[in-house]
Scaffold this active site. Structure first.
Site, PDB file in Angstrom:
ATOM      1  N   ASP A  38      -5.876   5.369  13.161  1.00 17.86           N
ATOM      2  CA  ASP A  38      -4.514   5.039  13.592  1.00 17.86           C
ATOM      3  C   ASP A  38      -3.926   6.257  14.300  1.00 17.86           C
ATOM      4  OD1 ASP A  38      -2.512   2.520  12.443  1.00 17.86           O
ATOM      5  OD2 ASP A  38      -1.547   4.196  13.492  1.00 17.86           O
ATOM      6  N   ASN A  91      -7.983  -3.604  16.194  1.00 16.94           N
ATOM      7  CA  ASN A  91      -6.763  -4.293  15.783  1.00 16.94           C
ATOM      8  C   ASN A  91      -5.482  -3.598  16.255  1.00 16.94           C
ATOM      9  OD1 ASN A  91      -5.069  -5.887  13.624  1.00 16.94           O
ATOM     10  ND2 ASN A  91      -4.756  -3.706  13.159  1.00 16.94           N
ATOM     11  N   TYR A 156       2.330  -8.313  26.923  1.00 23.08           N
ATOM     12  CA  TYR A 156       1.715  -8.631  25.628  1.00 23.08           C
ATOM     13  C   TYR A 156       0.813  -9.858  25.771  1.00 23.08           C
ATOM     14  CZ  TYR A 156       1.198  -9.337  20.594  1.00 23.08           C
ATOM     15  OH  TYR A 156       0.672  -9.484  19.326  1.00 23.08           O
ATOM     16  N   LYS A 160      -3.266  -9.907  25.448  1.00 18.39           N
ATOM     17  CA  LYS A 160      -3.952 -10.676  24.396  1.00 18.39           C
ATOM     18  C   LYS A 160      -4.869 -11.743  24.991  1.00 18.39           C
ATOM     19  CE  LYS A 160      -2.344  -8.413  20.872  1.00 18.39           C
ATOM     20  NZ  LYS A 160      -3.247  -7.578  20.049  1.00 18.39           N
ATOM     21  N   ILE A 189       3.027 -13.211  11.593  1.00 14.62           N
ATOM     22  CA  ILE A 189       2.578 -12.615  10.333  1.00 14.62           C
ATOM     23  C   ILE A 189       3.613 -11.575   9.893  1.00 14.62           C
ATOM     24  CG2 ILE A 189       0.664 -11.412   9.184  1.00 14.62           C
ATOM     25  CD1 ILE A 189      -0.062 -14.201  10.473  1.00 14.62           C
ATOM     26  N   THR A 191       4.717  -8.511   9.153  1.00 16.63           N
ATOM     27  CA  THR A 191       4.363  -7.084   9.232  1.00 16.63           C
ATOM     28  C   THR A 191       5.533  -6.326   9.858  1.00 16.63           C
ATOM     29  OG1 THR A 191       3.506  -7.177  11.481  1.00 16.63           O
ATOM     30  CG2 THR A 191       1.941  -7.700   9.708  1.00 16.63           C
TER      31      THR A 191
END
Ligand code: NAI
Length: 252
Positions: A38, A91, A156, A160, A189, A191
């Site tokens: 990360d 990811n 984005y 993707k 999701i 997060t």
């Protein structure tokens, strides 16, 4: 343990938070050596500390996935530390600015494409070389429902969709080398990424959630479960696919 990954090493990018963190945790529970990558060092090291205190084996590598030298060093570190890189989950990603296409700046465009799309290519470039040398492997790239439909800002959505294209090309180019490459397409999701978007525009996130027939946000664990399955031998005939894990969003 649902899958025995005890002799495997798994690289997970964007593993300091959210979906990546849960995926790292699932791999550790399955006995894999986990390389937590990360751009944020303190949070990444905290994840490693937590995995190790739960009995797992993990290492943190500070990595900006858009930086070629960082990505090369990441894969090298995995191999030097554990002997191989058998599994990789690409990811790391950012949401970028959601604005009408004509209002975007070069910076808005470049930042998202550099991390979400170029980053996935760079990671696969080094991971695939190692996997081929090692006799095979499994890769999962995190795309999104925004990889299938226009569910987000222009860069984005473009990034993707691009991740799915790269996934298919890599899967076909490396199938004979015994490397499987798939993508997951999460719906909304719960997060930090979604919390940031909700802080900016609570209505739009609520609208997306209502478009998921299951009527709620998914959890990072629910994505991690799909990712770990795709990387396991249970998915040995699955490659080149994009898996929606989206509470039914794509069915409507
Ligand atoms: P998050 O914001 O909780 O985690 C993303 C992680 O990526 C963070 O730890 C961040 O530091 C790291 N990161 C950002 N830029 C990086 C870089 N240049 N190099 C290395 N690491 C970097 O977000 P979340 O939700 O866990 O997102 C993970 C992936 O899932 C992203 O690719 C995102 O686009 C995708 N996704 C998320 C959805 C959601 O609803 N949360 C839906 C569909 C896809």
């Amino acid at each position: 343990m649902a899958y025995n990954l005890a002799d495997k090493t798994a690289i997970v990018t964007g593993a300091a938070s959210g979906i990546g963190e849960q995926t790292a945790e699932r791999f550790a529970q399955e006995g894999a050596n986990v390389v937590v990558a990360d751009v944020v060092a303190e949070e990444g090291q905290n994840v490693v500390d937590e995995l190790e205190s739960a009995g797992g084996t993990a290492t943190f590598v500070e990595t900006d996935v858009s930086d070629p030298a960082d990505v090369e060093a990441l894969v090298q570190t995995a191999v030097e530390t554990y002997g191989s890189a058998d599994i990789a989950v690409n990811n790391a990603g950012i949401e970028g600015r959601d604005a009408p296409l004509a209002e975007l700046t070069m910076d808005d465009w470049n930042r998202v494409i550099d991390i979400n799309l170029k980053g996935v290519w760079l990671c696969m470039k080094h991971e695939l070389r190692e996997m081929v040398e090692n006799g095979g492997g499994a890769i999962v790239n995190t795309s999104s429902i925004a990889g299938l439909v226009a569910a987000g800002g222009p860069p984005y959505v473009a990034s993707k969709h691009g991740v799915l294209g790269l996934t298919k090309v890599a899967a076909t180019q490396y199938a004979q080398e015994d490397v499987r490459v798939n993508a997951v397409c999460p719906g909304v999701i719960d997060t930090e990424m979604v919390q940031r978007a909700a802080d900016e525009d609570p209505d739009s996130i609520e609208q997306f959630v209502q478009m998921q027939p299951l009527g709620r946000m998914g959890t990072p664990e629910e994505i991690a479960n799909a990712v770990v399955w795709l990387c396991s031998d249970e998915a040995s005939f699955v490659t080149g696919n994009a898996y929606p894990v989206d509470g039914g969003y794509m069915a409507l």
